[in-house]
Enzyme design. Structure first.
Site: not given
Length: 321
Positions: A146-148
């Site tokens: 997942l993106d940060r």
């Protein structure tokens, strides 16, 4: 690019185990992703993590050799280990002997890299599991990314067969993911599909020069949950897993995600921060449905919208009636 030729002492070894020994500094989930996106080939053909190696097999790995192999033993000393994390802060949604599903908060990176040296999801998971984080030479690792700045459900493999299973699941789109996002503008209809190829996110300059920009199939389905004249709250599902897919797709059709500093609308982001206090990307992985690695039965896990995003909806007058 790196190339290895299999000698007699490595005959019969699984590909994933061989690569973990050769690329010891690479996170396990990165390694499986490289296999999944065809950056690892055996005798010029697509590789599988569980395939057994034979004498004379040639393994080729696309990428920068220095980055793949990590720091040289004769090079500078690695930085000190990151400070310990508090495993009690990890929100576990589901756990058994094979896997975990956790609720990742916005701002937490999944892995180290790009200046991130600690406080990652990997650190929290391994601190939570303690000695049980390692089993038969496999260390528990996230099975996808997942993106940060994206919050929500992420799966963790606790055993090697589980990681192999999840690699197959995500490679062949056998998992169903649902996201909640707030976007700029009013949608013209209640639902729709964005079928727009996206350029490969991490394509090397050498590859671009040789064969041009590599476009990848990408499909996002969206549905309006609630909307005003200024913004729309959407439910999105993706049938492909391209990097930043939802963010890139929605920006491409003129409805960028609120708080998106990379693909979004700067003036819009500044406005919603000033008026509603939005300080993060409004994108949340709400639900994932997948076949279990042990029995193959369907499992669904959900993560509730975080309090800070619920507060934004209240201020935007988009609360459920």
């Amino acid at each position: 690019m790196i190339e290895y030729r299999i000698e007699e002492d490595s005959v019969g070894m699984r590909l994933d185990k061989y690569l973990r020994k050769r690329l010891a500094s690479m996170p396990t989930s990165h390694l499986f992703k490289m296999i999944r996106v065809k950056k690892v080939r055996v005798n010029g053909k697509r590789a599988q993590p569980e395939q057994l190696l034979a004498a004379g097999d040639v393994i080729t790995i696309r990428g920068d050799e220095k980055q793949l192999l990590g720091p040289s033993p004769d090079g500078p000393r690695p930085p000190p280990p990151p400070p310990p994390v508090d495993p009690s802060e990890l929100v576990v949604l589901l756990e058994d002997e094979w896997m975990m599903a956790v609720d990742k908060p916005s701002g937490m990176a999944v892995h180290t890299g790009s200046g991130i040296t600690g406080g990652t999801l990997v650190d929290y998971v391994r601190a939570y599991l303690g000695p049980k984080a390692v089993r038969n030479d496999f260390t528990a690792s996230p099975a996808h990314r997942l993106d940060r700045e994206t919050s929500g459900v992420i799966l963790v493999a606790k055993r090697r067969p589980a990681m192999v299973h999840f690699t197959e699941v995500f490679t062949h789109s056998k998992a169903r993911k649902r996201y909640i996002t707030l976007v700029k503008g009013k949608m013209s209809k209640d639902s729709g599909v964005i079928d727009l190829p996206l350029s490969e996110h991490q394509q090397t300059a050498e590859s671009k020069a040789r064969r041009g920009v590599n476009m990848q199939e990408a499909l996002t389905r969206w549905k309006v949950i609630r909307q005003s004249s200024e913004v729309a709250l959407l439910s999105c599902t993706i049938e492909t897993g391209r990097t930043h897919q939802i963010r890139r797709h929605l920006a491409a059709v003129g409805h960028p995600v609120a708080g998106d500093r990379k693909y979004g609308d700067f003036a819009f982001n500044r406005d919603v921060r000033a008026r509603w206090g939005l300080k993060r990307l409004f994108l949340h992985a709400e639900r994932i449905e997948f076949p279990h690695p042990q029995h193959g039965g369907k499992v669904a896990v959900e993560a509730r919208l975080p309090p800070e995003l619920k507060d934004i909806l209240k201020r935007a007058a988009l609360e459920p009636s």
